[in-house]
Design an enzyme around this catalytic site. Sequence first.
Site, PDB file in Angstrom:
ATOM      1  N   SER A 235       4.142  12.618  -6.409  1.00  5.63           N
ATOM      2  CA  SER A 235       4.299  11.181  -6.198  1.00  5.63           C
ATOM      3  C   SER A 235       5.215  10.645  -7.294  1.00  5.63           C
ATOM      4  O   SER A 235       5.014  10.939  -8.470  1.00  5.63           O
ATOM      5  CB  SER A 235       2.960  10.452  -6.245  1.00  5.63           C
ATOM      6  OG  SER A 235       2.220  10.698  -5.086  1.00  5.63           O
ATOM      7  N   GLU A 242      16.978  -3.784  -9.038  1.00  2.41           N
ATOM      8  CA  GLU A 242      16.868  -4.564  -7.807  1.00  2.41           C
ATOM      9  C   GLU A 242      15.451  -4.593  -7.251  1.00  2.41           C
ATOM     10  O   GLU A 242      15.139  -5.433  -6.437  1.00  2.41           O
ATOM     11  CB  GLU A 242      17.819  -3.992  -6.749  1.00  2.41           C
ATOM     12  CG  GLU A 242      19.285  -4.070  -7.109  1.00  2.41           C
ATOM     13  CD  GLU A 242      19.749  -2.949  -8.040  1.00  2.41           C
ATOM     14  OE1 GLU A 242      20.910  -2.953  -8.443  1.00  2.41           O
ATOM     15  OE2 GLU A 242      18.919  -2.059  -8.364  1.00  2.41           O
ATOM     16  N   SER A 243      14.590  -3.647  -7.600  1.00  2.00           N
ATOM     17  CA  SER A 243      13.172  -3.628  -7.243  1.00  2.00           C
ATOM     18  C   SER A 243      12.596  -2.239  -7.467  1.00  2.00           C
ATOM     19  O   SER A 243      12.371  -1.848  -8.602  1.00  2.00           O
ATOM     20  CB  SER A 243      12.920  -4.088  -5.806  1.00  2.00           C
ATOM     21  OG  SER A 243      11.527  -4.191  -5.596  1.00  2.00           O
ATOM     22  N   HIS A 248       6.018   9.990  -1.688  1.00  3.15           N
ATOM     23  CA  HIS A 248       4.908  10.942  -1.841  1.00  3.15           C
ATOM     24  C   HIS A 248       5.167  12.094  -0.895  1.00  3.15           C
ATOM     25  O   HIS A 248       5.689  11.915   0.213  1.00  3.15           O
ATOM     26  CB  HIS A 248       3.569  10.289  -1.518  1.00  3.15           C
ATOM     27  CG  HIS A 248       2.407  11.233  -1.686  1.00  3.15           C
ATOM     28  ND1 HIS A 248       1.886  11.546  -2.904  1.00  3.15           N
ATOM     29  CD2 HIS A 248       1.705  11.944  -0.759  1.00  3.15           C
ATOM     30  CE1 HIS A 248       0.893  12.413  -2.745  1.00  3.15           C
ATOM     31  NE2 HIS A 248       0.761  12.663  -1.449  1.00  3.15           N
ATOM     32  N   CYS A 263      16.110  -6.400  -3.820  1.00  2.00           N
ATOM     33  CA  CYS A 263      16.262  -7.855  -3.709  1.00  2.00           C
ATOM     34  C   CYS A 263      17.727  -8.251  -3.622  1.00  2.00           C
ATOM     35  O   CYS A 263      18.034  -9.434  -3.539  1.00  2.00           O
ATOM     36  CB  CYS A 263      15.620  -8.550  -4.909  1.00  2.00           C
ATOM     37  SG  CYS A 263      13.864  -8.210  -5.077  1.00  2.00           S
TER      38      CYS A 263
END
Length: 895
Positions: A235, A242-243, A248, A263
């Site tokens: 994971s 930007e975010s 996983h 974003c």
Amino acid sequence: MSSSETAGGGGGRAMAKPYLVMVSLRFIFLSLLSTILLAFTIGRAARIILLEGPSRALLFEDPSDSSMYDRPDYHEAGYGGPAGDQSQHERRGAMPEPVLLDGKEVPRTVYSSKNFDTPLVSTSSSMHIAKPKGGGSPEKSLGEGWQVCRNGEDCSAAAAKKEPEERDEEDDDEEEEEEEHLPAGQHLLVDIKNIDGTFLNSEERLARAMIDVVNQSRLTLLSYHCHSLIPMGVSCVGVLLESHISFHTWPDEGVITLDLFTCGSNPLVPVMPIIERLFAVPRKPLVSGEDVEPPGIVWSHKLRGFRGEDAHSRNPLARDLGHYMLEIMDFDMKKVVVSTQSEYQRIDVYEVIRPRFRDLLSYQRSLSGDGSYEALHPELYRPDRVLFLDGVMQSTLYGDESYHEALVHPGMFAHPNPKRVAIIGGGEGATLREVLKHGTVEKAVMIEIDEVMVNVAREHLPSWSDCSDVVGSADWCGDDERAEIICEDALAWFLDRFSDSGTKRAEGVEPFDIIIMDALDPQDDVPFAEALYNNDAFMRTLKNALSEEGVIIMQLGESSNSMDVEEDAGRDKNRARMIELLEKVGFESIHAYEEGHSGFLWPWSYLVAMKDHGSRALWYANAAQIEMEIHRRIRRSKSGAPLLRYFDSATMLSYQVPHKVVETVFCRKEPIPNECMYYRGHYVNLENAPVSSFDVKKSEAGESAGRGVFAKIDIKKDTMMAAEQSVKSIYFSPPAVENIVGYSELSPGKKLLRPLHAYMYGYGFPSNLVGELAYSVDSSIMTFVNHGCNGTYNVGDYENIEYTEFTVDAKSVPSDMSDRVLLRTYHPIIDRHMGSYLSGGDFALNDIKAGEEILNNYLNFVENEEWTSDVNHLRAQCSGEAVGSVKKYEDEAVG
């Protein structure tokens, strides 16, 4: 023990006393406490040695700072050997570092993290954006606003070391350069199966793929954190400027799920090929020659957050492209064929397999050549191709034929001999393809503003413009000698050549028999749609551009819903306004119809407007007539297969009757149209006087009147008159009328057909509602109802006029009679209930007493073309100077 035994002589053995131990409460408490402390110490030591050591070792930059110099490593890929062969420091170097791309600037950030203990984690790695190369101190290398924070150091405290004035100056500079940042973003969700398990279990290879996705997408990865799980799986989550990006894996199942959220304004859909290339690593065959299923991908793109209304409406991803394509996750296949921006619009073509209709396995089998049904009929299992313009769905591979055949052929067959055809829009070429199937067509001009659209369609939508099977045509419809493609603004092109003030009228362009508008939907909320469909001058120009029997064809967008408001007040206001303009500029017949098999998620509406009222006769042709015209007009195919794959006579008959929803929405107008109250079938709330309530005897209307109908009971006002019998009327269609009249004039037919002609003409009610003269004869005794002279009539329809044969002007039709339903251009209620309308169905205009003769006003049935002669004939009858046609023919027969 008895007392005697206890008290025996000295020779007896004395009994031993019991051993007693005294323990204080303090001793018990201390013993328990010591045991608890010992157990806790041993357990804590074991946890540190077995679990916390490896995790903590990851958090120290130098192994000397940690008591754990080696960490267990479940996977070996990326190291070049077993974990024990390398030092901790060397193995940590195998995890790739995020790197700031050239030209990228990152604002000041503060990093915070918290790790939680878990026995299911094998390794844990945290990597931060790498310092740019070139030497110098870390602080200077990273630029202003960056702080190098060691593990455990408070980055917020380091940032606070700057002077307040310095921080204020930086904040001011950022505010000046800051663009508008809306609370919105894009979310890309990707699921991939059939991936190599070794790759999915390699923390380093997955991290490298993640970093490559970010870099090739021109995003900025600030840091990422990965865990290798026990027994397997990885994971990871990456923090972007930007975010974020995260994934996983399930190595045993060969599955990874990934999501990318940004974003920024840059689109995420172009990232999909990058993700597929870097993460869709195919499985290796276990044995030589094994068939390995290739990676399968499903994905979804969603707009998230909140945007301004204008920004949202202008975004193509907020339209059909987003709602019905990108946001849907469970397509077996979803692939971008082409996405480009022309000078005029954004063009997107997608290839998709919807599991509801087809499946990926059948498609793959159709390509196998294994002799299966799928392989023998691969054309039935192809992925669908969908065209979007500015995010609005235009057509689909599997709906192409039904959509374009429904658009073109009903209007084409409403013209007796279409030779010149103009197409407004239609950049895909499919409308042109259908037009060129007509053998009567000598010239087909397609006026499409966007040349890029024409080229994209030719390359990526080849079947849309394929005329290779049409005898006498070309492989590409645009190369047909009858076709001409003009890449100009169609609105300006027509205005320049056909408007009253056109600057290019001198070119002398011939009028067209057919004009097809395959452009924007009237429902599109864009300025050009307003200019196209709400433009008096343009509609008048289109009428000028048509020949005398010319027909204009339009697509109207999605069909109405039964719960829609009236068109003037809803999304169909442009449609309603356009119909009004067509009536205003002089089109004499307008018909709306719809098709539900066009590949859209909703039935699609079309409109045909006829310059001449007589074209209605072809619109209402019967099935045999339509089939004959199809055979006569449509060119033959090279393959022998029918060129019309959807349109036929039965389909055309369904277009002749508007849908019930059209009637429902039309009747929501305010004020309610009169036909909505009287012509929507026989109303259950109205009383009916059955035919048994009437009798036939000598008329009291005059000596030459013949028979008449009389009431046997009292009849109230607004009561229907023998409605149960009026629906059984005998209908003489225009072809039947033409044959009867024509053959009755010939010598052999006079004796046989003259009585039939007299019956039809004398007892029938004439109507040109279907474009040519037809007659309806009441099959009951109500056919003997006479004309009420001098306004003495007492029955009629709801539009009954107030004129009499003596008060009306015999030279011209009164202006108020020109507003009657039959003379209107667009009346979907009559089109839906034409049978009921033509079969009669009168009402009592006032209370009728028993014994009173039933009289009608024959002026209601006089056609415009026969107005003067019929009015004068009624005057002569009422004056006793002439007899009715029926009386005349009956007297001749008796004589």
